[in-house]
Design an enzyme around this catalytic site. Structure first.
Site, mmCIF file in Angstrom:
data_model
loop_
_atom_site.group_PDB
_atom_site.id
_atom_site.type_symbol
_atom_site.label_atom_id
_atom_site.label_comp_id
_atom_site.label_asym_id
_atom_site.label_seq_id
_atom_site.Cartn_x
_atom_site.Cartn_y
_atom_site.Cartn_z
ATOM 1 N N CYS A 165 -26.442 -3.194 -7.518
ATOM 2 C CA CYS A 165 -27.858 -3.619 -6.693
ATOM 3 C C CYS A 165 -27.579 -3.872 -5.286
ATOM 4 C CB CYS A 165 -28.567 -4.389 -7.500
ATOM 5 S SG CYS A 165 -28.944 -3.844 -9.001
ATOM 6 N N ARG A 219 0.997 -1.202 -0.049
ATOM 7 C CA ARG A 219 -0.112 0.022 -0.277
ATOM 8 C C ARG A 219 0.718 1.334 -0.001
ATOM 9 N NH1 ARG A 219 -5.180 0.159 2.584
ATOM 10 N NH2 ARG A 219 -4.572 -1.549 3.664
ATOM 11 N N ARG A 272 -13.207 -1.338 -1.294
ATOM 12 C CA ARG A 272 -12.577 -0.662 0.061
ATOM 13 C C ARG A 272 -13.798 -0.184 0.785
ATOM 14 N NH1 ARG A 272 -9.044 1.914 1.618
ATOM 15 N NH2 ARG A 272 -8.090 0.575 3.135
HETATM 16 N N1 LLP Z 1 3.026 -9.211 3.333
HETATM 17 C C1 LLP Z 1 1.917 -10.206 3.297
HETATM 18 C C2 LLP Z 1 1.980 -11.273 3.778
HETATM 19 C C3 LLP Z 1 0.574 -9.636 3.199
HETATM 20 O O1 LLP Z 1 -0.578 -10.418 3.550
HETATM 21 C C4 LLP Z 1 0.243 -8.144 2.979
HETATM 22 C C5 LLP Z 1 -1.025 -7.830 2.815
HETATM 23 C C6 LLP Z 1 1.647 -7.381 2.616
HETATM 24 C C7 LLP Z 1 2.667 -7.756 2.691
HETATM 25 C C8 LLP Z 1 1.193 -6.027 2.133
HETATM 26 O O2 LLP Z 1 0.797 -5.258 2.974
HETATM 27 P P1 LLP Z 1 0.583 -3.564 2.877
HETATM 28 O O3 LLP Z 1 2.051 -3.075 2.937
HETATM 29 O O4 LLP Z 1 0.115 -3.396 1.522
HETATM 30 O O5 LLP Z 1 -0.210 -3.126 3.864
HETATM 31 N N2 LLP Z 1 -7.224 -5.270 0.931
HETATM 32 C C9 LLP Z 1 -6.968 -4.363 2.231
HETATM 33 C C10 LLP Z 1 -5.642 -4.746 2.738
HETATM 34 C C11 LLP Z 1 -5.143 -6.279 2.712
HETATM 35 C C12 LLP Z 1 -3.687 -6.407 2.803
HETATM 36 C C13 LLP Z 1 -3.525 -8.219 2.679
HETATM 37 N N3 LLP Z 1 -1.891 -8.379 3.019
HETATM 38 C C14 LLP Z 1 -7.347 -2.986 2.068
HETATM 39 O O6 LLP Z 1 -7.715 -2.755 1.098
HETATM 40 O O7 LLP Z 1 -6.954 -2.342 2.861
#
Ligand code: LLP
Length: 432
Positions: free
Chosen positions: A359, A292, A328
């Site tokens: 819907c 992110r 989200r």
């Molecule tokens: N590594 C692993 C093992 C993960 O499961 C994740 C994210 C990351 C790295 C990266 O995390 P980040 O730096 O992006 O926070 N769909 C949700 C977020 C789900 C994150 C899942 N795992 C949202 O839109 O907030």
């Protein structure tokens, strides 16, 4: 001039997406022009935004034994992966599909870690054939499975065990992963036994230890708690005679959607490094898996107002993007800023629920937003570069949006808009 909502001017995290007078600009191009040229809904990414965020990590890592592994799930478009591969990043993948994307984008398999709680035999085999850096293993049973697949292929399997440290990341429950009630990782109490089993299985090669506690984390405390637990285990495991080459501390660093003040990559790395040094572990290879925080603030979703509709209770702005394009808000009740591409004078501003045409009453992008709108106006949902297009679906048989990358005054089409024919492809009419 009155802004319907005053966010983007100088909003930290959006240096390349800002309002110039009444006009919302993505680098040197007006958002409204992009919407006109490519249609809506449209994902727009700023190249400088992505490269700047990646550079902030590279700067923070310089001179330290840190390996950067972009979490592909945040935004898996080939063009985005290419930008990171060219900067020398490795990748964190969670499926054979993500691995194929990394390879198609020119990523180096030897810098890929393969995470995920349910890797199939086929995925394990694909990872081993590609020659990944390691598989992050999430259970004792997965160790046996990987050993078996490695034996069949005649290739040793590099592995790192993902530990569940039972740390509260203080984020949304759906994106917490390091609590003992979560499905992720091997419980700390089973870790030594798991490493002993690893050492005993003939086709496994232990590389490291792994932890990932959640996403949109805005404080350093949970990271340091998780690191402490990992270091306690490293001590025990190495005393048992098993060497660990790296510590993978996962991703999760938050970004600013509204008024959050997450640490910068430099603050995150400085804090981790200080703790490692304090415990005599400053020499350790550290892997990070940010997603992110690399792409989130560098993207927007553009949509057009289809209908303005007043009910007895609410003013609705029905736009042409929906929960299938950006999940989200519906899934996490996430607040994401919504800005007009071209601000009006504010005389007709009112509090709108910005909703899609799907819907479901859960199909909203923003609620109670003060906006001055006419039908056909273009709106931008900000900070949509991460977990936007990557989570899009075809619900209601809606083709997925197009994606473009802006580079100064130039624009590159990353992915064309899906057609309805694309959606019907592969379906077979009944002949019985
Ligand atoms: N590594 C692993 C093992 C993960 O499961 C994740 C994210 C990351 C790295 C990266 O995390 P980040 O730096 O992006 O926070 N769909 C949700 C977020 C789900 C994150 C899942 N795992 C949202 O839109 O907030």
């Amino acid at each position: 001039m009155t802004h319907a909502s005053p966010l983007p001017d100088g909003l930290p995290g959006h240096p390349h997406i800002a309002r110039h007078g009444d006009t919302l600009m993505i680098e040197a191009l007006p958002a409204a022009e992009l919407a006109q040229r490519f249609g809506t809904p449209l994902y727009v990414y700023s190249r400088a935004g992505i490269e700047g965020a990646a550079q902030a990590y590279a700067d923070a890592a310089r001179g330290r034994p840190v390996q950067l592994r972009y979490a592909v799930k945040a935004n898996s478009s080939l063009g985005v992966l290419q930008l990171l591969a060219r900067q020398g990043w490795g990748f964190d993948v969670v499926s054979a599909g993500e691995l194929a994307r990394v390879l198609a984008a020119g990523g180096d398999a030897a810098q890929v870690v393969f995470s995920g709680v349910g890797k199939t035999d086929a995925e394990i085999a694909a990872a081993l054939r590609a020659g990944v850096q390691c598989l992050n293993v999430e259970s004792l049973s997965e160790l046996e499975r990987i050993d078996r697949v490695a034996a069949q292929l005649g290739t040793p399997a590099p592995v790192s065990l993902r530990i569940n440290p039972d740390v509260d990341p203080r984020t949304h429950p759906y994106i917490s992963t390091g609590l003992r009630s979560n499905k992720f990782g091997i419980p700390q109490a089973q870790a030594r036994q798991a490493y002993a089993r690893c050492a005993a299985l003939p086709h496994l090669r232990v590389r490291g230890i792994d932890v990932h506690i959640g996403s949109q984390i805005t404080q350093l405390g949970p990271y340091l708690d998780a690191l402490d637990r990992v270091l306690d285990l490293v001590h025990d495991i190495e005393r048992d005679g098993i060497a660990l080459h790296h510590l993978d501390l996962g991703g999760g660093l938050g970004i600013r959607y509204a008024d959050e003040t997450p640490p910068t990559p430099a603050q995150w790395l400085d804090a981790l490094h200080a703790r490692l040094q304090a415990r005599g572990q400053g020499h350790r290879q550290v892997l990070l898996e940010p997603g992110r925080s690399v792409v989130g603030n560098a993207g927007v979703l553009l949509c057009r107002v289809v209908t303005l509709k007043d009910t007895l209770e609410r003013h609705f702005a029905v736009v042409d993007a929906a929960m299938n394009d950006l999940m989200r808000p519906a899934l996490y009740e996430a607040w994401m800023a919504i800005e007009p591409a071209q601000a009006r004078d504010g005389r007709h501003a009112r509090s709108y629920d910005v909703v899609g045409p799907v819907c479901e009453s859960g199909d909203w992008l923003g609620r109670q937003r003060l906006l001055d709108l006419r039908e056909d106006d273009v709106l931008a949902v900000l900070s949509a570069g991460a977990y936007g297009m990557a989570m899009a679906s075809n619900y209601n048989t809606r083709p997925r949006a197009a994606e473009v990358l802006v580079d100064g005054a130039q624009v590159h089409l990353l992915r064309e808009r899906e057609s309805i024919d694309d959606l019907l492809r592969g379906e077979q009419r009944l002949t019985l």
